[in-house]
Write a protein that holds these residues in place. Structure first.
Motif, mmCIF file in Angstrom:
data_model
loop_
_atom_site.group_PDB
_atom_site.id
_atom_site.type_symbol
_atom_site.label_atom_id
_atom_site.label_comp_id
_atom_site.label_asym_id
_atom_site.label_seq_id
_atom_site.Cartn_x
_atom_site.Cartn_y
_atom_site.Cartn_z
ATOM 1 N N GLY A 55 9.310 18.167 -1.003
ATOM 2 C CA GLY A 55 9.716 17.201 -2.021
ATOM 3 C C GLY A 55 10.887 16.411 -1.474
ATOM 4 N N GLY A 56 11.029 15.191 -1.913
ATOM 5 C CA GLY A 56 12.109 14.350 -1.415
ATOM 6 C C GLY A 56 13.478 14.814 -1.881
ATOM 7 N N GLY A 75 14.431 18.205 -6.985
ATOM 8 C CA GLY A 75 14.676 19.420 -7.768
ATOM 9 C C GLY A 75 14.011 20.662 -7.213
ATOM 10 N N LYS A 76 13.552 20.599 -5.951
ATOM 11 C CA LYS A 76 12.823 21.746 -5.414
ATOM 12 C C LYS A 76 13.709 22.982 -5.239
ATOM 13 C CE LYS A 76 12.836 19.940 -0.654
ATOM 14 N NZ LYS A 76 13.665 20.879 0.069
ATOM 15 N N GLY A 77 14.999 22.772 -4.963
ATOM 16 C CA GLY A 77 15.902 23.921 -4.813
ATOM 17 C C GLY A 77 16.015 24.729 -6.096
ATOM 18 N N SER A 102 9.548 9.847 -8.275
ATOM 19 C CA SER A 102 9.739 8.474 -7.806
ATOM 20 C C SER A 102 11.072 8.326 -7.091
ATOM 21 C CB SER A 102 9.688 7.496 -8.985
ATOM 22 O OG SER A 102 10.852 7.657 -9.780
ATOM 23 N N GLU A 103 11.127 7.345 -6.202
ATOM 24 C CA GLU A 103 12.379 7.081 -5.487
ATOM 25 C C GLU A 103 13.492 6.756 -6.473
ATOM 26 O OE1 GLU A 103 14.184 4.331 -1.854
ATOM 27 O OE2 GLU A 103 12.128 4.018 -2.511
ATOM 28 N N GLU A 104 13.167 5.995 -7.531
ATOM 29 C CA GLU A 104 14.189 5.588 -8.511
ATOM 30 C C GLU A 104 14.807 6.805 -9.199
ATOM 31 O OE1 GLU A 104 11.637 2.457 -7.433
ATOM 32 O OE2 GLU A 104 11.050 4.332 -8.429
ATOM 33 N N ARG A 154 17.227 8.707 3.650
ATOM 34 C CA ARG A 154 16.659 10.059 3.551
ATOM 35 C C ARG A 154 15.276 10.019 2.913
ATOM 36 N NH1 ARG A 154 20.785 13.521 0.334
ATOM 37 N NH2 ARG A 154 19.225 15.161 0.581
ATOM 38 N N PHE A 155 15.150 9.188 1.878
ATOM 39 C CA PHE A 155 13.867 9.072 1.193
ATOM 40 C C PHE A 155 12.815 8.469 2.125
ATOM 41 C CE2 PHE A 155 10.717 7.079 -1.579
ATOM 42 C CZ PHE A 155 10.411 8.142 -2.420
ATOM 43 N N LYS A 156 13.222 7.458 2.884
ATOM 44 C CA LYS A 156 12.304 6.782 3.820
ATOM 45 C C LYS A 156 11.812 7.772 4.882
ATOM 46 C CE LYS A 156 12.087 2.491 6.555
ATOM 47 N NZ LYS A 156 12.098 2.853 7.963
#
Length: 210
Positions: A29-30, A34-36, A134-136, A160-162
């Motif tokens: 996940g980006g 919230g993956k942590g 979403s990125e937003e 980081r998202f890119k």
């Protein structure tokens, strides 16, 4: 490039891991997805061991070992740590744990990592848990965590998202073609996200118990 020692290590690890037969779930996940938080919930509710590739590298650096010094030097020089280094640390953590269920968080980062992990360990993940956001929304969450440094962080967050999109999505697409991706809508509130996560994990654990 592999030496006889590397081959022996690979075969030795494969045989040891094939005896242990660990159940592995990749968690992707980006930044800000919230993956942590969700990994902590999965550990608590389903008894998995959480292995973070980044944490293992940091722990190795802090140990002061020769390997740790090498990793530190690479990071200091801006060189990407080779995947075989991370894979060896993951193997070691899996073999040293008494558990047989693992969440591997933040790895594989790209297609090369994925192919090498399967080749070296002989492990195919049960599935990939992909926190889709979403990125937003990720940007909003990360900025709210870093109040007071908005201008400094916005570019870093977007970079980081890119990087995540350009590298990790190839891994997600590969496993999706194998029917092994479980996509979670991570834009929802934490409790709702975990309800979706529970629905994914419960059948897996029921099947294991059957």
């Amino acid at each position: 490039m592999g030496t006889k020692d590397d081959t022996a290590h690979t075969e030795g690890t494969k045989s040891a891991l094939s005896v242990k037969k660990p159940k592995v779930v990749f968690v992707l996940g980006g930044p800000g997805s919230g993956k942590g938080t969700q990994c902590a919930n999965i550990v608590e509710h389903f008894g998995y061991t959480h292995l973070s590739a980044g944490d293992l590298l940091r722990a190795e650096i802090n140990s002061g070992s020769e390997n740790g010094t090498m990793i530190q030097n690479m990071i200091s020089e801006g060189v990407i740590v080779p995947p075989e280094v991370t894979i060896k640390l993951l193997e070691k953590a899996i073999m040293e744990s008494e558990n047989d269920k693992f969440l591997i968080d933040g790895f594989p980062r790209n297609e090369e990592n994925r192919a090498m992990f399967e080749s070296v360990t002989g492990i195919v993940p049960e599935f990939v848990l992909f926190f889709d956001c979403s990125e937003e929304e990720m940007e909003r969450r990360l900025l709210s965590r870093n109040q007071g440094r908005v201008d400094d962080n916005i570019d870093t967050i977007r970079k980081r998202f890119k990087v995540f999109v350009e590298s990790s999505l190839s891994v997600i697409n590969y496993y999706n073609s194998k029917g092994r991706v479980r996509k979670i809508d991570a834009a929802k509130p934490v409790a709702e996200v975990f309800e979706a996560v529970k629905a994914v994990f419960t059948p897996v654990d029921d099947k294991a118990a059957a």
